[in-house]
Every structure is written in structure tokens, then in C-alpha cells.
Design a protein around this motif. Sequence first.
Motif, short mmCIF file in Angstrom:
data_model
loop_
_atom_site.label_atom_id
_atom_site.label_comp_id
_atom_site.label_asym_id
_atom_site.label_seq_id
_atom_site.Cartn_x
_atom_site.Cartn_y
_atom_site.Cartn_z
N ALA A 143 10.70 73.22 64.53
CA ALA A 143 9.81 72.25 63.82
C ALA A 143 8.81 72.98 63.21
N ALA A 198 13.80 73.40 69.79
CA ALA A 198 13.62 72.28 68.69
C ALA A 198 12.04 72.51 68.28
N VAL A 220 8.84 65.79 62.80
CA VAL A 220 10.04 64.97 63.26
C VAL A 220 11.21 65.40 62.75
N VAL A 221 11.28 65.70 61.49
CA VAL A 221 12.73 66.16 60.87
C VAL A 221 12.96 67.49 61.36
N HIS A 233 20.36 73.56 68.10
CA HIS A 233 19.93 74.26 69.19
C HIS A 233 20.78 75.33 69.52
N MET A 252 11.95 68.87 64.33
CA MET A 252 12.63 68.59 65.70
C MET A 252 14.11 68.05 65.70
N ILE A 253 14.29 67.15 64.80
CA ILE A 253 15.69 66.63 64.69
C ILE A 253 16.69 67.83 64.21
N VAL A 254 16.42 68.44 63.51
CA VAL A 254 16.96 69.53 63.02
C VAL A 254 17.12 70.68 64.07
N PHE A 286 17.10 69.96 67.42
CA PHE A 286 18.08 69.68 68.46
C PHE A 286 19.29 69.81 67.81
N VAL A 287 19.94 69.40 66.78
CA VAL A 287 21.17 69.33 66.31
C VAL A 287 21.52 70.83 66.24
#
Length: 272
Positions: A104, A100, A42-43, A52, A45-47, A49-50
Motif C-alpha cells: 500500500a 499488504a 485502500v487500493v 501477498h 492494501m487490497i492489491v 492482500f491479493v
Amino acid sequence: MTATERQPPQDDPRTYRGEEMTLFEHLAEFRTRLFKSLAALVVGMIVGFVLHRPLLELLTRPYCQLPPDIRAGTRAISGEGCSLVVFDVLGSFFLVLKVAALAAVVIAGPVIAYQVWRFVTPGLRPIERRYAIPFMAVSVVLFMGGAAFSYYILPRALAILLDFAGPGVDSVLGANEYLGFMIHMIVGFGVAFEMPLILFTLILMGVVGSEGLRKYRRHAIFAMFAASAIITPTTDPVTMTLMAGPLVAFYELSILFARFMERRRRRAARAS
């Protein structure tokens, strides 16, 4: 004889049983490791997205390094410069999602490997625990090395593939198709570069030797080319050869390593 003297050594594989745990303790441990692995994903994926945009720029760089005449088809649609094309409404969303997901996997990969190691640690002998972390570290390094090698050769491979039909045909790349190709290549090369670690481990365990490796060299080379054709997302001989070449070199290196280990064992046997 004292009680301490009667206890078998922990490194003895015939007697060492590891740290015994109940079924519920195993399930609780598994749940903990699984939760931490999912949290790392999850972390990541967030990184992803930020970040990308810079990540997508990094992934499209091999395509942008191609000569302008090879990118003529895409340039004719999108204008001057280097850009890819999205053909549907949700294309941009899925493109960012793929970026993303790749971030991840890269970020969470070492964390997941560590959680797996911690889960199996209670069943390992002390000597196996000492070798587990170096084994995992080398595995991560080899995977990253394969990914870096694929990224380095991708501009050359793309130049050959996109210009294969000649000047009369222009190639127009969809962003999602291109990124899928990139992910397949990076992951495929990363997995393929794990082969020397497997061979070296088998050699250290005494399962295979230099004589057997030389005897089945032709079979192994054929299997490497067949595996390269399956792993790579395209069926062209160029990409297949680019992957199979390093694998053949690793195989020859493993033969030299097996010879070295055999000479070392013979010297140790004579000395004893």
C-alpha cells in the motif's frame, strides 16, 4: 501607464500572493485530497492482500539466497528448502498484513505525493509550480533507488549477521521478525537516499556552498554514521557502514555540484 503595465509580475516573490482561498475552501480541498490519499492506500492494501504470496516470495528471496549452512537452524525445524517460521496463532495473519501495508505504501506513495502537491499548488508562484513536479519525481526515483540498493545488499548483510557467532550457533528466523527487518531496511535506505536531493536544493538556493560543505565534512560524516546507526534496525557496524557509505559518496558528489554551480554563477556575473 495602463492597468496591465501597473500589475506586478506573478513571478516576483515580493508581490505574488498565490490563489487566495477562504478557510472553508481550504478545508474542502484538504478533505478531498485526504479522501483520495486514503482511497489510494485502500487500493494498495487490497492489491497487497491479493498478491501477498508473490510479494512474500520476493521479500524472502534475500534470505533464500544464503548458503544452506547458514539457514541450517530454520531447515532443521521446517524441513529441507527455504522457509521462515511463525511462532504464534496470529503470526500468519500479521505477516500478510505487513506485506499488504508495504504494498500500500509503495503503490499509494506517488498518489499521496501528488495530492500534497495539488493541495499546496494554489500558494506557489508559477516558477515554483514548474519545479515542483520534477522535484517530486526525483524524490520518488531516489527513494526507489535506495530501496533497490538495500534489497541488493541484504543477502550479503544477512550472511554476515547470521553467521557472526560461528558454526556452533544456528539462526532460526521468525517470519514476522524477518519481514520487520526487511521493511525497516527498505524504508530506511529509501529515506536516506533523499539526502542528495536536499543538499542539491540547498545549493541551488544558495544556502550552502562548496566551502561550507568542505569545512564541515568531518562533522557531516560523523552525523551520517550516527543517523545510519539510528535508522537501521540493528546495531551492528556492518549494516551501519552499508548505509553510511552511499551517504558519504552523495556528500562528496554534492561538493562537486556546489563547485560547478559556483563557477557557473561567476561566469554569469562576469558576462552581465
